[in-house]
Design a protein around this motif. Structure first.
Motif, PDB file in Angstrom:
ATOM      1  N   GLY A  95       0.745  -1.230  -0.061  1.00  0.00           N
ATOM      2  CA  GLY A  95      -0.004   0.004  -0.060  1.00  0.00           C
ATOM      3  C   GLY A  95       0.750   1.258  -0.033  1.00  0.00           C
ATOM      4  O   GLY A  95       0.348   2.271  -0.245  1.00  0.00           O
ATOM      5  N   VAL A  96       2.035   1.180   0.316  1.00  0.00           N
ATOM      6  CA  VAL A  96       3.025   2.446   0.554  1.00  0.00           C
ATOM      7  C   VAL A  96       3.941   2.434  -0.663  1.00  0.00           C
ATOM      8  O   VAL A  96       4.814   3.323  -0.725  1.00  0.00           O
ATOM      9  N   HIS A  97       4.108   1.310  -1.389  1.00  0.00           N
ATOM     10  CA  HIS A  97       4.877   1.416  -2.465  1.00  0.00           C
ATOM     11  C   HIS A  97       4.462   2.571  -3.605  1.00  0.00           C
ATOM     12  O   HIS A  97       3.304   2.895  -3.723  1.00  0.00           O
ATOM     13  N   GLU A  98       5.809   3.103  -4.055  1.00  0.00           N
ATOM     14  CA  GLU A  98       5.661   4.364  -4.566  1.00  0.00           C
ATOM     15  C   GLU A  98       6.153   4.015  -6.361  1.00  0.00           C
ATOM     16  O   GLU A  98       7.164   3.411  -6.391  1.00  0.00           O
ATOM     17  N   ASP A  99       5.428   4.466  -7.062  1.00  0.00           N
ATOM     18  CA  ASP A  99       5.898   4.462  -8.590  1.00  0.00           C
ATOM     19  C   ASP A  99       5.751   5.774  -9.075  1.00  0.00           C
ATOM     20  O   ASP A  99       5.034   6.890  -8.558  1.00  0.00           O
ATOM     21  N   GLY A 120       2.283   1.613 -23.112  1.00  0.00           N
ATOM     22  CA  GLY A 120       3.134   1.024 -22.170  1.00  0.00           C
ATOM     23  C   GLY A 120       3.784   1.844 -21.000  1.00  0.00           C
ATOM     24  O   GLY A 120       4.390   1.180 -20.292  1.00  0.00           O
ATOM     25  N   LEU A 121       3.170   2.980 -20.849  1.00  0.00           N
ATOM     26  CA  LEU A 121       3.802   4.012 -19.795  1.00  0.00           C
ATOM     27  C   LEU A 121       2.372   4.377 -18.735  1.00  0.00           C
ATOM     28  O   LEU A 121       1.424   4.365 -19.093  1.00  0.00           O
ATOM     29  N   LEU A 122       2.824   4.355 -17.377  1.00  0.00           N
ATOM     30  CA  LEU A 122       1.678   4.688 -16.520  1.00  0.00           C
ATOM     31  C   LEU A 122       1.284   6.012 -16.431  1.00  0.00           C
ATOM     32  O   LEU A 122       2.159   6.808 -16.531  1.00  0.00           O
ATOM     33  N   HIS A 123       0.092   6.474 -16.659  1.00  0.00           N
ATOM     34  CA  HIS A 123      -0.583   7.879 -16.648  1.00  0.00           C
ATOM     35  C   HIS A 123      -1.266   8.053 -15.364  1.00  0.00           C
ATOM     36  O   HIS A 123      -2.016   7.020 -14.769  1.00  0.00           O
ATOM     37  N   ALA A 124      -0.972   9.130 -14.895  1.00  0.00           N
ATOM     38  CA  ALA A 124      -2.080   9.822 -13.712  1.00  0.00           C
ATOM     39  C   ALA A 124      -3.114  10.894 -14.082  1.00  0.00           C
ATOM     40  O   ALA A 124      -2.450  11.651 -14.462  1.00  0.00           O
ATOM     41  N   THR A 125      -4.250  10.679 -13.952  1.00  0.00           N
ATOM     42  CA  THR A 125      -4.950  11.794 -14.172  1.00  0.00           C
ATOM     43  C   THR A 125      -5.812  12.373 -13.021  1.00  0.00           C
ATOM     44  O   THR A 125      -6.280  11.452 -12.278  1.00  0.00           O
ATOM     45  N   PRO A 126      -5.979  13.574 -12.902  1.00  0.00           N
ATOM     46  CA  PRO A 126      -6.519  14.009 -11.695  1.00  0.00           C
ATOM     47  C   PRO A 126      -7.998  13.545 -11.460  1.00  0.00           C
ATOM     48  O   PRO A 126      -8.709  13.324 -12.303  1.00  0.00           O
ATOM     49  N   ALA A 140       3.105  18.022  -9.894  1.00  0.00           N
ATOM     50  CA  ALA A 140       3.468  18.001 -11.190  1.00  0.00           C
ATOM     51  C   ALA A 140       2.411  18.660 -12.135  1.00  0.00           C
ATOM     52  O   ALA A 140       1.094  18.812 -11.757  1.00  0.00           O
ATOM     53  N   THR A 141       2.849  19.134 -13.262  1.00  0.00           N
ATOM     54  CA  THR A 141       2.068  19.521 -14.343  1.00  0.00           C
ATOM     55  C   THR A 141       1.861  18.569 -15.377  1.00  0.00           C
ATOM     56  O   THR A 141       2.558  17.883 -15.604  1.00  0.00           O
ATOM     57  N   ALA A 142       1.091  19.082 -16.189  1.00  0.00           N
ATOM     58  CA  ALA A 142       0.782  18.249 -17.347  1.00  0.00           C
ATOM     59  C   ALA A 142       1.728  17.812 -18.189  1.00  0.00           C
ATOM     60  O   ALA A 142       2.729  18.836 -18.456  1.00  0.00           O
ATOM     61  N   GLY A 143       2.335  16.367 -18.323  1.00  0.00           N
ATOM     62  CA  GLY A 143       3.362  16.016 -19.138  1.00  0.00           C
ATOM     63  C   GLY A 143       4.363  15.633 -18.188  1.00  0.00           C
ATOM     64  O   GLY A 143       5.521  15.084 -18.687  1.00  0.00           O
ATOM     65  N   GLU A 144       4.700  16.086 -16.915  1.00  0.00           N
ATOM     66  CA  GLU A 144       5.748  15.895 -16.077  1.00  0.00           C
ATOM     67  C   GLU A 144       5.378  14.510 -15.520  1.00  0.00           C
ATOM     68  O   GLU A 144       4.549  13.985 -15.381  1.00  0.00           O
ATOM     69  N   ASP A 145       6.668  13.856 -14.780  1.00  0.00           N
ATOM     70  CA  ASP A 145       6.553  12.767 -14.007  1.00  0.00           C
ATOM     71  C   ASP A 145       6.092  13.078 -12.641  1.00  0.00           C
ATOM     72  O   ASP A 145       6.494  14.172 -11.888  1.00  0.00           O
TER      73      ASP A 145
END
Length: 260
Positions: A95-99, A120-126, A140-145
């Protein structure tokens, strides 16, 4: 929590018994004391108790052997420790693993984000639209890690695929035996094109394309397919095993296609 981790004396006895099993029959109490971090006198007292409990059998001066009862206790205790370690790894640390993910919008620390796999890449959407979510650990801003932890749910993405096209070896015609246009059609529509073997590399280039990689095609294809990417591998017939073996080892299904 397992007993061996709750009680210091039990933990020490466990470690000493392991050391005896590892060193038997010639056992140096001084070496065990150094390994466990206690005094030689303490080791002597523990061994005396282990003998009294029939966990250890004394065979002579400085010669000891773990009995069947001692082995059984070690196995039971080790199993308890292993189950606890699995709990820590899977339930606690999971549960605390970070990616890291690519932000699709502006994100702040602590925001809940929806996770998805794209190219093939993980994406995060608000937002928490799910089905898989996490919590941002960085801004982060859009496009950043962006760092993400606290994963919940299961990501919904289509599985990738691996298709192999074989090119004859040079002695049987090599790249000259391949219809460049017939090869170009499936390659142009694939996000990832790999080549294994000189004849295969030349064939892909004659089709007007450049393979993303010309080595370790099997390992790369397996990793890409597991992330939902469609892969075409052009491979010299003599090199097929170097591609299919890693795919099978990774449990990745593949298709050997017929030429159109």
């Amino acid at each position: 929590m397992t007993e061996v981790l709750e009680d210091k004396r039990t933990a020490t006895r466990f470690r000493i018994l392991v050391e005896i099993a590892d060193r038997q029959p010639a056992v140096s109490q001084g070496e065990i004391a150094t390994a466990v971090g206690v005094t030689s006198q303490a080791v002597s007292e523990y061994i005396r108790d282990l003998v009294d409990e029939d966990f250890v059998e004394k065979e002579g001066r400085s010669r000891y052997r773990v009995t069947n009862e001692g082995v059984d206790w070690l196995l039971r205790t080790a199993s308890d420790v292993r189950r606890f370690a699995d709990h820590v790894t899977d339930d606690v640390l999971g549960g605390v693993h970070e990616d890291a993910a690519i932000a699709t919008g502006d994100i702040e620390v602590g925001d809940v984000v929806t996770l998805s796999m794209k190219d093939g890449l993980l994406h995060a959407t608000p937002g928490d639209r799910g089905p898989a979510t996490g919590v941002a650990t960085t801004d982060a801003t859009a496009g950043e890690d962006v760092g993400v932890s606290g994963f919940e749910g299961v990501m919904d993405f289509d599985p990738g695929s691996v298709t192999l096209y074989q090119v004859p070896p040079a002695r049987s015609g090599g790249s000259d035996a391949v219809d460049a246009q017939a090869l170009a059609d499936p390659c142009e529509n694939a996000p990832v094109v790999l080549a294994e073997g000189v004849e295969a590399v030349v064939a892909v280039r004659k089709a007007g394309l450049e393979p993303q990689s010309t080595f370790a095609a099997g390992d790369i294809a397996a990793a890409a397919a597991q992330r939902g990417v469609r892969v075409v591998v052009v491979v010299t017939a003599d090199e097929v095993g170097r591609v299919t073996d890693p795919l099978r080892d990774a449990g990745t299904s593949y298709e050997v296609a017929d030429w159109p």
